[in-house]
Design an enzyme around this catalytic site. Structure first.
Site, PDB file in Angstrom:
ATOM      1  N   HIS A  51      -1.052   6.472   8.614  1.00  0.00           N
ATOM      2  CA  HIS A  51      -0.244   5.322   9.048  1.00  0.00           C
ATOM      3  C   HIS A  51       1.236   5.562   8.742  1.00  0.00           C
ATOM      4  CE1 HIS A  51       0.484   0.976   9.782  1.00  0.00           C
ATOM      5  NE2 HIS A  51       1.419   1.158   8.865  1.00  0.00           N
ATOM      6  N   GLU A  52       1.531   5.909   7.504  1.00  0.00           N
ATOM      7  CA  GLU A  52       2.949   6.065   7.132  1.00  0.00           C
ATOM      8  C   GLU A  52       3.561   7.272   7.841  1.00  0.00           C
ATOM      9  OE1 GLU A  52       3.831   3.450   5.952  1.00  0.00           O
ATOM     10  OE2 GLU A  52       2.010   2.704   4.991  1.00  0.00           O
ATOM     11  N   GLY A  92       0.822  -1.204   0.000  1.00  0.00           N
ATOM     12  CA  GLY A  92       0.000   0.000   0.000  1.00  0.00           C
ATOM     13  C   GLY A  92       0.857   1.255   0.000  1.00  0.00           C
ATOM     14  N   ALA A  93       1.822   1.296   0.912  1.00  0.00           N
ATOM     15  CA  ALA A  93       2.671   2.474   1.036  1.00  0.00           C
ATOM     16  C   ALA A  93       3.826   2.161   1.967  1.00  0.00           C
ATOM     17  CB  ALA A  93       1.874   3.657   1.592  1.00  0.00           C
ATOM     18  N   MET A  94       4.837   3.039   1.958  1.00  0.00           N
ATOM     19  CA  MET A  94       6.054   2.768   2.723  1.00  0.00           C
ATOM     20  C   MET A  94       6.578   4.034   3.389  1.00  0.00           C
ATOM     21  SD  MET A  94       8.250   0.577   3.678  1.00  0.00           S
ATOM     22  CE  MET A  94       9.609   1.043   4.730  1.00  0.00           C
ATOM     23  N   GLU A  95       6.949   3.885   4.649  1.00  0.00           N
ATOM     24  CA  GLU A  95       7.259   5.009   5.533  1.00  0.00           C
ATOM     25  C   GLU A  95       8.697   5.492   5.508  1.00  0.00           C
ATOM     26  OE1 GLU A  95       6.656   1.788   6.562  1.00  0.00           O
ATOM     27  OE2 GLU A  95       7.839   1.295   8.335  1.00  0.00           O
ATOM     28  N   ASN A  96       9.428   5.329   4.408  1.00  0.00           N
ATOM     29  CA  ASN A  96      10.828   5.747   4.336  1.00  0.00           C
ATOM     30  C   ASN A  96      11.035   7.131   4.967  1.00  0.00           C
ATOM     31  OD1 ASN A  96      11.119   3.519   2.374  1.00  0.00           O
ATOM     32  ND2 ASN A  96       9.936   4.902   1.082  1.00  0.00           N
ATOM     33  N   GLU A 155       4.361  -2.132  13.399  1.00  0.00           N
ATOM     34  CA  GLU A 155       3.138  -2.197  12.587  1.00  0.00           C
ATOM     35  C   GLU A 155       1.871  -2.228  13.455  1.00  0.00           C
ATOM     36  OE1 GLU A 155       3.137  -1.321   9.740  1.00  0.00           O
ATOM     37  OE2 GLU A 155       5.149  -1.709   8.975  1.00  0.00           O
TER      38      GLU A 155
END
Ligand code: BES
Ligand code: ZN
Length: 868
Positions: A302-303, A266-270, A325
């Site tokens: 969330h991210e 879905g998405a990534m929190e870099n 998570e």
């Protein structure tokens, strides 16, 4: 972290700290889709507390071009690269390692490491993708500070983004340019990111509570940037909420978000550079539904919220995955609950938990919130890690209360900032802040399986004594045959005949905590003395405890409890129970009670339309299957359809009245009341179309639709109920949005979920059409994922055609993108609970895949699915 044992598993018990630390990482990229060169300079130092060991770095699919230590090329006999690890012998101590490698982004279909999506170059590193970019100690407890330099052709890649703050830009010769970024926060490599390409943005500056000016940007390809405004607003709301509710500020000068059409997750929190699946960024009312908007807001939150729960405090090892998570799902769900309706948010979470996580917890792939071994970590991004992990945090919040919980969180962040933490560190902070011993609570992390509470009541008419006996049982799961009782905070209430609450506290050996009883033993007895009559008992208001409760109650009592309880989650749940009994036990009294309750709700002008809509959504296949053993999908779905038919007919008048009454309220806008009106109208439309073969209402809604929420629901009804106008409507819709892959995914999903066995035909046709794009994860999910998860009738066809349709695509998908293939393979997790003829078909289908799937991801899953 540690090496796998002989059994092929990495074990939690084998953790050893890294032998070498990386203090600083300086990376320079010469970007090119066909051949990108990565020049890395790593400042290394051995851990003084460990015996000296050779340096072992991870590296996959890398072409090594040059290697040097402290500026001197390394002789060939000092190092060896076997395609997985680079081993360097004889390093004396702290040193600088330089490597130059080449990678091939355009050929990277796994979408892990550096890859191409459309005209963009992007990265995805979590969990173990960084090793596909350069040689590194690819584990989360190695946290250097970073300097990243990007060079590329200016025309093709005018925007160059990386983690942290931009520090320099310059033009180079031959049409190239260069951009340099610094990330001053110690950051593990799974949070590394770059993005390059012809990106446009929407931007907004904010001043944080601590007084930092931060530029918020959402980037997309130029044609899409007009649909980024909502996501940008969601970033700002997230930032403000974390300041307010958790006292956590943002810590860089920029926060960048990039939308990509090809993205596995879905998405990534870099760190400072979140990368998103475009479906969780792009939205306007013409192309996105209300559900899409809400999902965008919650994924953005969330991210963003990971910046503290995951990035500032990161993980010691991947066994701790739920530490970031589960905690972040808890935080994002609180964000949504604070901004919108808490009850609706909770009902939706309970739906996912019951339908999907409970199934996982009772299936072949069950595992604890903190697993103790894994073969492939990618397979542990599960509903158990995420949703059950969030439930465990919610339990802690329920036990401690908001203020003590907040004190525990403050302590956790303060004690672990800049560190790689464990679940023990988290519990220690909460134990210290609350003064409680959390030893038994920690079983929620180590024991798999959903606890079951069997509650029996006894009323002594002579004395007025009422007792409840609560027996707790945690079922066996793979590798865990015997369980200990867990700490379960149980909320309960008693009501007298006139509906008033009985406030007397029970006598019990369990500790009481406000309105909770803290169950700690396999059995507890609660006793009330001298009641005037047999009371009505209700349990688990707010679904505070993620458990199954068995309490035998007549449909009449269940219906009455729905009337007396004020808790909306409980009331919704009571109706779900009535429906479950009506469907699975053909309980006519339950169906009657449900019909009466829905009639009341539909005609109650004070009822929140969003709540009524939730109540009209009967338990789905997964939830019902969890309550049936063995599962006969066809019988289950026939019974469910029969109940829906009966209710739709009986309630047609109030459904129509509600539908009509809310026309104006539903017209437009993304405020709560407008969304609630559309939700209820669409729920009514589904029921009404079911009993109207001409689908007049759905056709009219389609023709007059003012937004995607109305248009999409109408088209879905036309398609699912085989309306006369379905084909023409589909053609019109397809034409209108032909160039938008996200909308294409929608109609494909509606075709694939048409609730008929013959939907296999539509899927087969899609697989042979120009629409089938196996390299695009969203499209794979639209065609196959929605079929598998959202079309239980066709997927479970008795002739096995549904299973084979999915399984047949797996070898090809596995070679393209193992994580996407593994998700689909995981969709077979419930096969053992199917009734014998279908179970045999499923087993044969899975067995037929042996030897055909070559990724560690799919091989691990297939072995776990088939183990006896
Ligand atoms: N860290 C994950 C993304 C991720 C997942 C990376 C699996 C690698 C493997 C991210 O924070 C996340 O959890 N994303 C979710 C959406 C979220 C709202 C629950 C996702 O991608 O599904
Ligand atoms: Zn996450």
């Amino acid at each position: 972290m540690s090496l796998p044992r002989d059994d092929g598993h990495v074990h939690l018990a084998d953790y050893v700290p890294p032998a070498w630390r990386i203090r600083h990482a300086d990376l320079a990229f010469d970007l090119d889709p066909d051949a990108t060169e990565v020049h890395a300079r790593l400042s290394l130092a051995p851990d003084p507390d460990q015996p000296r060991q050779p340096l072992v770095l991870d590296g996959e699919a890398l072409t090594l071009l040059a290697i040097a230590v402290d500026g001197r090329p390394l002789p060939a006999d000092r190092y060896a690269y076997d395609g997985n690890t680079l081993r360097i012998e004889g390093l004396a101590g702290a040193c600088e390692l330089e490597t130059r490698v080449r990678v091939h982004p355009a050929g990277n279909t796994r979408l892990e490491g550096l890859y191409q999506s459309g005209r963009l170059l992007l990265t995805q590193c979590e969990a173990e993708g960084f090793r596909r970019i350069t040689f590194f100690t690819d584990r989360p407890d190695v946290m250097p500070r970073w300097r990243i330099t990007l060079r590329a052709a200016r025309e093709r890649f005018p925007v160059l983004l990386a983690n942290g703050n931009p520090v320099a830009r310059r033009e180079l010769d031959d049409g190239r340019h260069e951009s340099t970024w610094e990330n001053p926060h110690p950051t593990p490599c799974y949070l590394f990111a770059i993005a390059a390409g012809d990106l446009d943005r929407v931007t907004h500056s904010v001043r944080t509570a601590e007084g930092r000016e931060v530029e918020l940007n959402v980037w997309a390809e130029p044609a899409d940037v007009a649909r980024c405004a909502y996501a940008l607003g969601a970033v700002e709301r997230s930032l403000r909420w974390d300041e307010r509710r958790f006292g956590r500020g943002y810590d860089l000068d920029v926060f960048n978000v990039v939308a990509a059409q090809d993205f596995t997750m879905g998405a990534m929190e870099n760190k400072g550079l979140n990368i998103f699946n475009a479906r969780y960024i792009l939205a306007d009312e013409a192309t996105a539904t209300d559900a899409d908007f809400l999902a965008i807001e919650s994924v953005v939150a969330h991210e963003y919220l990971h910046n503290w729960s995951g990035n500032r405090v990161t993980l010691r090892d991947w066994f701790q995955l739920s530490l970031k998570e589960g905690l972040t799902v808890f935080r994002d769900s609180e964000f949504s609950a604070d901004l919108h309706s808490r009850a609706i948010k909770r009902i939706e979470a309970v739906r996912v938990l019951r339908g999907r996580q409970f199934a996982e917890d009772s299936g072949a792939l069950a595992h604890p919130v903190r697993p103790d071994r894994y073969r492939e970590i990618s397979n542990f991004y599960t509903l158990t890690i995420y949703e059950k992990g969030a439930e465990v945090i919610r339990l802690l919040h329920t036990l401690l209360g908001e203020d003590v919980f907040r004190a525990g969180m403050d302590r956790y962040f303060a004690d672990n900032d800049g560190r790689a933490a464990t679940i023990e560190d988290f519990l220690a902070a909460h134990a210290a802040a609350s003064g409680r011993d959390l030893t038994q609570f920690a079983l929620w992390y180590s024991q798999a399986g959903t606890p079951e509470l069997a509650i029996t009541e006894h009323f002594d008419t002579a004395t007025g004594d009422y007792t409840l006996t609560v027996d707790q049982h945690v079922p066996p799961t793979p590798g865990q045959p015997v369980k200990q009782p867990m700490l379960v905070p149980l909320r309960l209430a008693l009501y007298a005949d006139d509906g008033t609450a009985i406030t007397a506290a029970p006598e019990t050996d369990a500790a009481r905590n406000g309105d909770l009883v803290e169950l700690v033993a396999a059995r507890h007895v609660l006793r009330w003395r001298g009641l005037a009559g047999k009371p009505l008992a209700t349990f688990n208001q707010g679904f505070a405890a993620p458990v199954k409760i068995a309490f035998s109650q007549s449909p009449a009592d269940l219906a009455r409890s729905v009337r007396v309880e004020r808790d909306e989650v409980y009331r919704w749940d009571g109706l779900q129970q009535l429906a479950t009994r009506a469907i699975l036990q053909h309980d006519v009294l339950a169906a009657d009670a449900l019909e009466a309750a829905l009639q009341d709700l539909l005609t109650d002008p004070a009822a929140d339309p969003a709540f009524v809509a939730e109540c009209l959504a009967l338990p789905d296949f997964d939830t019902l299957a969890d309550a049936m053993d063995p599962v006969d999908p066809e019988a289950l779905l026939d019974a469910r359809d029969a109940l829906l038919d009966r209710l739709s007919r009986a309630l047609a008048a109030p459904l129509q009245a509600r539908y009509d009454a809310m026309e104006a309220a539903a017209a437009q806008g993304l405020d709560g009341p407008a969304m609630a009106a559309r939700a209820l109208r669409n729920a009514c439309l589904g029921w009404l179309t079911r009993v109207d073969p001409a689908a007049v209402l759905a056709q009219r809604q389609f023709d007059r639709a003012r937004n995607m929420t109305e248009r999409g629901a109408a088209l879905r009804c036309l398609l699912h109920f085989d309306a006369p106008g379905a084909a023409a409507a589909l053609a019109a819709f397809r034409g209108q949005f032909a160039h938008d892959p996200l909308v294409t995914d929608k109609w494909i999903g509606w075709l694939a979920t048409r609730p008929h066995a013959s939907a296999t035909q539509a899927v087969t046709e899609l697989l042979a059409s120009e629409w089938w794009k196996p390299a695009n994860p969203n499209r794979v999910r639209a065609v196959l994922g929605s079929f598998q998860r959202g079309n239980p009738r066709a997927f479970h066809r008795a002739d096995g055609e549904g299973f084979r349709l999915v399984a047949g695509q797996l070898p090809g998908l596995d070679a393209t993108n193992p994580q996407v293939a593994a998700r689909l393979l995981g969709g077979f997790e419930g096969w053992r609970r199917l009734h014998p003829p279908l179970r045999a078909v499923a087993r044969a289908t899975l067995a037929g895949l042996e030897g055909q799937l070559h990724s560690p991801d799919c091989r691990d899953l297939l072995a776990r699915l088939l183990v006896d």
